[in-house]
Design an enzyme around this catalytic site. Structure first.
Site, PDB file in Angstrom:
ATOM      1  N   GLY A   1      -0.077   3.385   1.240  1.00  0.00           N
ATOM      2  CA  GLY A   1       0.412   2.253   2.116  1.00  0.00           C
ATOM      3  C   GLY A   1       1.065   2.795   3.271  1.00  0.00           C
ATOM      4  N   ARG A   2       1.195   2.163   4.253  1.00  0.00           N
ATOM      5  CA  ARG A   2       1.796   2.043   5.417  1.00  0.00           C
ATOM      6  C   ARG A   2       2.328   1.202   6.050  1.00  0.00           C
ATOM      7  NH1 ARG A   2       1.033   6.408   9.535  1.00  0.00           N
ATOM      8  NH2 ARG A   2      -0.423   7.625   8.294  1.00  0.00           N
ATOM      9  N   GLY A   3       3.744   1.310   6.429  1.00  0.00           N
ATOM     10  CA  GLY A   3       4.400   0.103   6.514  1.00  0.00           C
ATOM     11  C   GLY A   3       5.488   0.269   7.658  1.00  0.00           C
TER      12      GLY A   3
ATOM     13  N   GLY B   1       7.981   3.687   7.104  1.00  0.00           N
ATOM     14  CA  GLY B   1       7.451   4.880   6.773  1.00  0.00           C
ATOM     15  C   GLY B   1       6.285   4.664   5.874  1.00  0.00           C
TER      16      GLY B   1
ATOM     17  N   VAL C   1       3.729   5.000   2.293  1.00  0.00           N
ATOM     18  CA  VAL C   1       4.050   5.124   1.070  1.00  0.00           C
ATOM     19  C   VAL C   1       2.921   6.181   0.220  1.00  0.00           C
ATOM     20  CG1 VAL C   1       4.382   3.734  -1.077  1.00  0.00           C
ATOM     21  CG2 VAL C   1       4.834   2.870   1.151  1.00  0.00           C
TER      22      VAL C   1
ATOM     23  N   LYS D   1       8.033   6.146  -1.017  1.00  0.00           N
ATOM     24  CA  LYS D   1       8.099   5.775   0.236  1.00  0.00           C
ATOM     25  C   LYS D   1       9.045   6.898   0.968  1.00  0.00           C
ATOM     26  CE  LYS D   1       8.776   2.099   3.488  1.00  0.00           C
ATOM     27  NZ  LYS D   1       8.743   0.593   3.546  1.00  0.00           N
TER      28      LYS D   1
ATOM     29  N   ASP E   1      10.154  -9.942   5.939  1.00  0.00           N
ATOM     30  CA  ASP E   1       8.899  -9.456   6.292  1.00  0.00           C
ATOM     31  C   ASP E   1       7.951  -9.747   5.101  1.00  0.00           C
ATOM     32  OD1 ASP E   1       6.796  -8.157   7.879  1.00  0.00           O
ATOM     33  OD2 ASP E   1       7.417  -5.896   7.330  1.00  0.00           O
TER      34      ASP E   1
END
Ligand SMILES: *[C@@H]1O[C@H](CO)[C@@H](O)[C@H](O)[C@H]1NC(C)=O
Ligand SMILES: *[C@@H]1O[C@H](CO)[C@@H](O)[C@H](O)[C@H]1NC(C)=O
Ligand SMILES: *[C@@H]1O[C@H](CO)[C@@H](O)[C@H](O)[C@H]1NC(C)=O
Ligand SMILES: *[C@@H]1O[C@H](CO)[C@@H](O)[C@H](O)[C@H]1NC(C)=O
Ligand SMILES: *[C@@H]1O[C@H](CO)[C@@H](O)[C@H](O)[C@H]1NC(C)=O
Ligand SMILES: *[C@@H]1O[C@H](CO)[C@@H](O)[C@H](O)[C@H]1NC(C)=O
Ligand SMILES: *[C@@H]1O[C@H](CO)[C@@H](O)[C@H](O)[C@H]1NC(C)=O
Length: 806
Positions: free
Chosen positions: A520-522, A525, A527, A541, A633
């Site tokens: 994941g990317r958010g 940072g 993950v 993360k 968020d």
């Protein structure tokens, strides 16, 4: 009436209260004494006031004047005392009116404790007037002395406060001796409130930040007189005037400087037999200095009460009295390499600055403080008025208070070696996504839009948001156990019973096989998936590089780790080494809701379950947890699913861990994702928990319809914030034009469900979601109301016998 002996005899008699009521005047040669279980009391002609010996402690008495109401049995309202700082013995102490004209108070030991220092050739008498004034007059009617000229902490109607008099508070609610707070006329003719404490003194009213004319005062009239009239108007010669809330004829009023430093105007409520406050000088009690002493913080608890607490690393000097403040438990050398700073958000310490350094960056301010041996910390704030930062190194930490609406922070200087152990302290502080405005904007936000005005507006919105965070200690949830950090901390490990721990960078590098499986990317940072040596799968993360001290990072981590709810992702540990900042979470088998939305695995049961679980997690964050946290968020990417499709909200509480670079002044990043962001963000309105409610509503609509808010319901693409509204508008429109319930639901529900859903329950879910996305934030329900609405539906449907077991 001329025999003093009669009075003394009467005072010894059985029914003292009534017998002594005939005492209105005493003449020379008379003594009022205090004999066990009896009192000589002087009463005003109308019976409102009395004067006599008043018990202030075990076998300790002061000569006082008090209201006769409330009636005996309740606490008397004392309005004056002769010897407040030197109580006399209960036995054989007496007040005597001498032939010379002097009125003296003698202690049992025959010492004169107090006297009026008056003399007269003619005979004198002492009377208590209906106004509450105790007056000593001679035969010619000349007033030799009156208690109105020597007020203690109370001003009665018609009693003048003059250049020579001041009101001094009592020490505490039970200790009547002189305290630290004073109401007086200053040299510049202004009526002020002063904290005159053990070590320092500060004026705190009118607001020291205001010049006299801004405070509505005038320095020109030097008569220095203030008076309260019987109608409830208090006016002073510096043009300060106030009217009681119940202005008008009223039997009794009094103005008092209370032990807590506030000046209050009281009115007597005849029916209720109580005093009520009809005006007070200071509304926010933490603005009154001194009460908490040095190195301590005043903060508001529920209601408007205040409480004191020592700063981390400090302990109370005198366990029974906060005015002594707190003292450090550590020794700090001058070596700058041994100091570090701990962030205390929204904390202000008034005064005692080494200087004021405008336009200093955070690092410059920090370095300045490190260079100064006596710098105890520094205040850093970014001013909304002029857009520049301000740096105030502090030489003393006094008058500290914490208030969500204060736009700056304090960085407390502490020894580096045990900074870690203070991290837990920060649990007391609020953590809100809107703080500082250094929160993240989704990457899809177009660069070109980041112009200065938008930046400022967004930043400002965030600042205002803080104002609404008033329920700091709303609920001390079950987690409030204070796990004291152990010696292990010194080695850098925080091994708690929960298994929460600190990892080394090498460990995590190994667990993730050198960060090769990105899941994941958010915001903030990337993950990665990892496997710990004990075979537990984890999501790690890796936060983007940030300029955040270890202490601050740990403080925030320690908050997140306390948050524990089955619908919130659990944090298992972290890593802080050099520039590396990593967070270790439990691994979620099915990934995010976003990844599952288009799969057939997500049937109606699961969708409803996810909607309800997510609502519970958010409600917990908003209302039940230790801290009052906004997520800011909420989106399908942040709702993770475990092996039972149990939803867990992720990525909360991180706002402060992400991007805190003052240096770059990058205030352009607001947290939130286009499509899920509430209109408040865009329209510069205060940010409250209702921003999460809005985002939640969009997520539910997306889950129900299978249509993403940013994809657009119709094929046309027009950028900007209007897109979420299109999904909302589309659903609303379908509902409004429909005649039969089934028909409109059919039109909006995700075809992937294949029509397999409970219609009444679906209708409730959509209705709740539509309420959540109301433009007006007050029209949206709270997260806990959402939970209630959804669960009520669940129970109802169970009783109908065709419910789904969730
Ligand atoms: C009397 O005063 C004491 C402390 O001074 C307080 O605890 C108590 O509640 C008061 N009683 C009444 C009836 O007001
Ligand atoms: C009241 O406060 C004064 C000043 O701190 C102290 O000396 C005195 O002992 C206190 N009296 C009582 C009864 O606690
Ligand atoms: C006194 O206060 C009134 C308003 O309360 C104001 O109009 C007036 O100008 C003030 N006078 C002075 C001398 O400041
Ligand atoms: C000063 O104040 C007093 C009391 O408020 C008032 O009576 C007097 O007129 C004032 N003097 C001037 C010069 O304004
Ligand atoms: C703490 O304060 C109380 C009240 O002011 C005082 O009586 C007592 O002596 C103080 N104790 C110490 C250890 O200073
Ligand atoms: C502080 O540390 C720096 C480098 O880490 C070193 O150059 C400096 O001499 C140290 N200062 C003191 C006073 O120890
Ligand atoms: C801060 O710096 C800006 C320019 O960078 C300047 O315009 C402003 O006047 C400075 N503010 C103060 C208080 O020195």
């Amino acid at each position: 009436m001329d025999s003093p002996v009669l009075f003394l005899l009467l005072s010894l008699s059985f029914s003292l209260w009534f017998s002594s009521s005939s005492l209105e005047t005493i003449h020379e040669g008379t003594s009022l004494s205090l004999i066990e279980k009896s009192e000589d009391i002087l009463i005003s002609p109308d019976g409102v006031f009395s004067s006599g010996f008043y018990s202030v402690g075990y076998n300790a008495y002061c000569y006082a004047i008090w209201f006769n109401k409330p009636s005996r049995g309740k606490n008397l309202t004392v309005i004056w005392m002769a010897n407040r700082d030197e109580p006399v013995n209960g036995r054989s102490s007496k007040l005597s009116l001498l032939k010379s004209g002097n009125l003296i108070l003698t202690d049992a030991g025959k010492f004169t404790i107090w006297e009026t220092n008056t003399q007269s050739l003619s005979s004198v008498h002492l009377s208590l007037y209906n106004t509450g004034n105790l007056v000593l007059q001679n035969m010619e009617g000349v007033t030799l002395w009156e208690s109105f000229d020597f007020p203690t902490d109370t001003l009665l109607p018609q009693q003048l406060l003059t250049r020579n008099t001041r009101l001094v508070s009592s020490r505490s609610q039970t200790n009547h001796s002189s305290g630290f707070y004073k109401l007086f006329f200053d040299k510049d003719n202004l009526l002020r409130l002063l904290y005159d404490g053990l070590e320092v003194s500060n004026v705190y009213w009118p607001d020291p930040g205001l010049v006299s004319w801004d405070a509505g005062r005038s320095t020109y009239n030097s008569s220095r007189i203030a008076v309260l009239d019987t109608f409830g108007k208090f006016s002073s010669s510096d043009n300060f005037t106030v009217m009681a809330a119940d202005y008008g004829p009223k039997l009794h009023r009094r103005l008092k400087i209370d032990y807590d430093g506030d000046v209050r105007l009281y009115s007597w409520d005849e029916e209720g037999e109580t005093w009520f406050v009809s005006w007070q000088a200071i509304q926010k009690p933490c603005k009154i200095y001194g009460i908490c002493g040095a190195n301590s913080l005043c903060s508001y608890i529920v209601g408007s009460d205040r409480k004191c607490s020592c700063l981390p690393g400090f302990k109370m000097k005198n366990l029974t009295d906060w005015s002594y403040g707190c003292e450090p438990e550590f020794h700090l050398s001058c070596n700058r390499n041994e100091s570090s700073f701990l962030l205390l958000p929204s904390v202000e310490f008034f005064g005692y600055d080494y200087g004021f350094f405008p336009n200093y960056t955070f690092d410059q301010c920090k370095n300045l403080c490190l260079q100064l041996c006596n710098c105890k910390g520094f205040q850093f704030k970014f001013s909304q008025d002029d857009g520049f930062s301000k740096c105030f190194p502090k030489t003393l930490l006094l008058n500290g208070y914490r208030s969500p609406d204060f736009p700056g922070d304090l960085y407390l200087r502490l020894p580096k070696r045990n900074l870690f152990s203070y991290a837990d302290y920060i649990q007391h502080f609020t953590l809100v996504c809107s703080s500082k405005g250094t929160v993240q904007l989704d990457r899809t936000y177009k660069r070109s839009r980041e112009n200065g005005i938008v930046k400022f507006m967004l930043w400002f919105a965030c600042g205002v948001g803080g104002l609404e965070i008033i329920c700091i200690f709303l609920v001390w949830c079950l987690l409030s156990r204070t796990e004291q950090t152990s010696d292990a901390d010194k080695q850098g490990y925080l091994v708690a019973v929960t298994g929460f721990r600190r990892f080394t960078y090498v460990e995590l590098k190994k667990a993730t096989k050198d960060f090769n499986e990105e899941i994941g990317r958010g915001a903030g940072g990337i993950v990665y998936k990892g496997v710990l040596p004990d075979d537990r799968a984890v999501a790690i993360k890796r936060l983007n590089e940030l300029n955040q001290g270890e202490g601050e990072f740990l403080a925030e981590v320690s908050i997140i780790r306390r948050i524990n709810h089955m619908n919130l992702i659990e944090m298992w540990g972290y890593c802080a080494e050099g520039k590396h900042r990593l967070l270790v979470y439990e691994y979620m088998e099915y990934g995010s809701l976003a990844q599952n939305l288009s799969s057939r695995a997500l049937d109606w049961k699961k969708r409803f379950h996810i909607a309800a679980g997510t609502a519970k997690g958010l409600a917990y964050l908003h209302e039940e947890c230790l801290e009052w946290i906004l997520h800011c968020d909420v989106k399908p990417q942040n709702i993770l699913l475990d092996s039972n499709y149990q939803p867990k909200v992720a990525d909360f509480g991180l706002s402060k861990l992400q991007n805190r670079n003052f240096e770059n002044a990058s205030f352009s990043r607001i947290r939130g994702t286009r499509g899920y962001m509430a209109p408040e963000w865009v329209f510069n309105l205060p940010i409250t928990s209702k921003v999460d409610v809005y985002s939640y509503g969009i997520v539910v609509l997306e889950m129900v319809t299978g249509k993403g808010p940013t994809k657009g319901v119709h094929a046309t693409d027009c950028g900007g914030e209007i897109e979420p509204k299109r999904l909302v508008a589309w659903v609303r429109e379908k509902r409004n034009v429909a005649t039969a319930m089934a028909s409109w639901l059919e039109k909006i529900v995700d075809p992937l469900l294949g029509g397999n859903y409970e219609k009444d329950k679906m209708e409730i879910l959509v209705t709740v979601a539509l309420q959540c996305v109301e433009e007006e934030k007050n029209a949206r329900p709270s997260m806990s109301q959402v939970v209630e609405m959804l669960l009520r539906q669940e129970i109802d449907s169970h009783s109908d016998g065709h419910g789904v077991n969730l």
